[in-house]
Design a protein around this motif. Structure first.
Motif, PDB file in Angstrom:
ATOM      1  N   ASP A  33      -5.557  -7.970  -6.464  1.00 25.92           N
ATOM      2  CA  ASP A  33      -4.961  -7.216  -7.563  1.00 25.92           C
ATOM      3  C   ASP A  33      -5.618  -5.851  -7.730  1.00 25.92           C
ATOM      4  O   ASP A  33      -4.961  -4.888  -8.113  1.00 25.92           O
ATOM      5  CB  ASP A  33      -5.077  -8.011  -8.873  1.00 25.92           C
ATOM      6  N   ASP A  34      -6.921  -5.781  -7.448  1.00 24.77           N
ATOM      7  CA  ASP A  34      -7.655  -4.516  -7.603  1.00 24.77           C
ATOM      8  C   ASP A  34      -7.881  -3.809  -6.269  1.00 24.77           C
ATOM      9  O   ASP A  34      -8.841  -3.083  -6.092  1.00 24.77           O
ATOM     10  CB  ASP A  34      -8.988  -4.756  -8.309  1.00 24.77           C
ATOM     11  N   ARG A  35      -6.960  -4.033  -5.318  1.00 26.94           N
ATOM     12  CA  ARG A  35      -7.152  -3.534  -3.949  1.00 26.94           C
ATOM     13  C   ARG A  35      -7.296  -2.011  -3.893  1.00 26.94           C
ATOM     14  O   ARG A  35      -8.036  -1.499  -3.058  1.00 26.94           O
ATOM     15  CB  ARG A  35      -6.001  -3.996  -3.050  1.00 26.94           C
ATOM     16  N   PHE A  36      -6.581  -1.271  -4.763  1.00 26.31           N
ATOM     17  CA  PHE A  36      -6.630   0.191  -4.695  1.00 26.31           C
ATOM     18  C   PHE A  36      -8.031   0.709  -5.024  1.00 26.31           C
ATOM     19  O   PHE A  36      -8.483   1.691  -4.447  1.00 26.31           O
ATOM     20  CB  PHE A  36      -5.608   0.815  -5.645  1.00 26.31           C
ATOM     21  N   TRP A  90       0.837  -1.200   0.000  1.00 28.51           N
ATOM     22  CA  TRP A  90       0.000   0.000   0.000  1.00 28.51           C
ATOM     23  C   TRP A  90       0.871   1.248   0.000  1.00 28.51           C
ATOM     24  O   TRP A  90       1.152   1.815   1.057  1.00 28.51           O
ATOM     25  CB  TRP A  90      -0.926   0.014   1.221  1.00 28.51           C
ATOM     26  N   PRO A  91       1.307   1.706  -1.173  1.00 26.25           N
ATOM     27  CA  PRO A  91       2.019   2.992  -1.210  1.00 26.25           C
ATOM     28  C   PRO A  91       1.166   4.080  -0.564  1.00 26.25           C
ATOM     29  O   PRO A  91      -0.068   4.002  -0.570  1.00 26.25           O
ATOM     30  CB  PRO A  91       2.193   3.239  -2.719  1.00 26.25           C
ATOM     31  N   ALA A  92       1.804   5.079  -0.010  1.00 27.46           N
ATOM     32  CA  ALA A  92       1.111   6.088   0.792  1.00 27.46           C
ATOM     33  C   ALA A  92      -0.073   6.714   0.075  1.00 27.46           C
ATOM     34  O   ALA A  92      -1.114   6.967   0.687  1.00 27.46           O
ATOM     35  CB  ALA A  92       2.103   7.173   1.213  1.00 27.46           C
ATOM     36  N   GLU A  93       0.039   6.925  -1.230  1.00 25.13           N
ATOM     37  CA  GLU A  93      -1.040   7.609  -1.956  1.00 25.13           C
ATOM     38  C   GLU A  93      -2.292   6.747  -2.116  1.00 25.13           C
ATOM     39  O   GLU A  93      -3.356   7.252  -2.473  1.00 25.13           O
ATOM     40  CB  GLU A  93      -0.552   8.066  -3.347  1.00 25.13           C
TER      41      GLU A  93
END
Length: 201
Positions: free
Chosen positions: A115-118, A94-97
């Motif tokens: 894969d589509d977590r964002f 999880w990159p900060a953005e």
């Protein structure tokens, strides 16, 4: 199940006090989430994730002293090594953005393999109690196919019973108790189950 009326007590407190507690505790969870990600980010800075593959075995990080370094970091900040390891893994996914404010670290951790977590994390399911769109740990576990803590569907309840009845003695006792219930025995006798070749044996 609908929303609890505002005049109803929740446990031993008034509904107003309950809402006050929830508001304060959600702020604490938010602080805890930030702390968990900071520890994960710092662990990543100290020991970036190493790719696995080729001649490098799955546990190859240990060969490079990663575990030893992270154990030292964990000891120096007073956090269990396994917590540091999990925080580092989740921070890497999880990159900060892409981290969502108001969603706990644990829910980020559960959803991290999708894969589509964002996109998925920004579309929480509706809670059955009040219809509000928000994440719970069980809702996140359903997204990834994990066992839930509070089963709701028939299938989830059956799976929970199976988990509890792994021991043969427990399974036999449960089956005996269930078959003493006339309605259950009648339905079980009438259902078609695969016999796995037992009928021909």
């Amino acid at each position: 199940m609908g929303a609890i009326p505002t005049s109803t007590k929740v446990g031993s407190v008034s509904r107003a006090r309950y809402e006050e507690i929830i508001a304060g505790d959600r702020e604490l969870v938010e602080v805890d989430t930030k702390i968990q990600f900071v520890i994960g980010d710092h662990a990543l800075e100290i020991e970036p994730m190493r790719p696995h593959g080729g001649s490098l075995p799955a546990g190859g990080e240990d060969l490079f002293g990663v575990r030893e370094t992270l154990e030292m970091y964990a000891e120096d900040v007073g956090v269990p090594y396994n917590q540091v390891r999990l925080n580092r893994q989740t921070a890497s996914r999880w990159p900060a953005e892409y981290r969502v404010q108001g969603v706990s670290f644990e829910i980020h951790r559960i959803l991290e393999k999708l894969d589509d977590r964002f996109e998925r994390i920004t579309n929480p399911p509706r809670h059955p109690r009040d219809g509000a769109a928000r994440w719970t740990q069980d809702a996140a576990k359903r997204q990834v196919g994990w066992r839930v803590d509070s089963p709701r569907s028939v299938q989830e309840k059956v799976e929970a019973i199976h988990d509890l009845a792994v021991d043969e003695q427990v399974a036999a006792r449960v089956a005996t108790d269930f078959l003493r219930r006339p309605g259950v025995a009648f339905r079980a006798a009438g259902d078609d189950y695969p016999d796995y070749g037992l009928a021909a044996a």
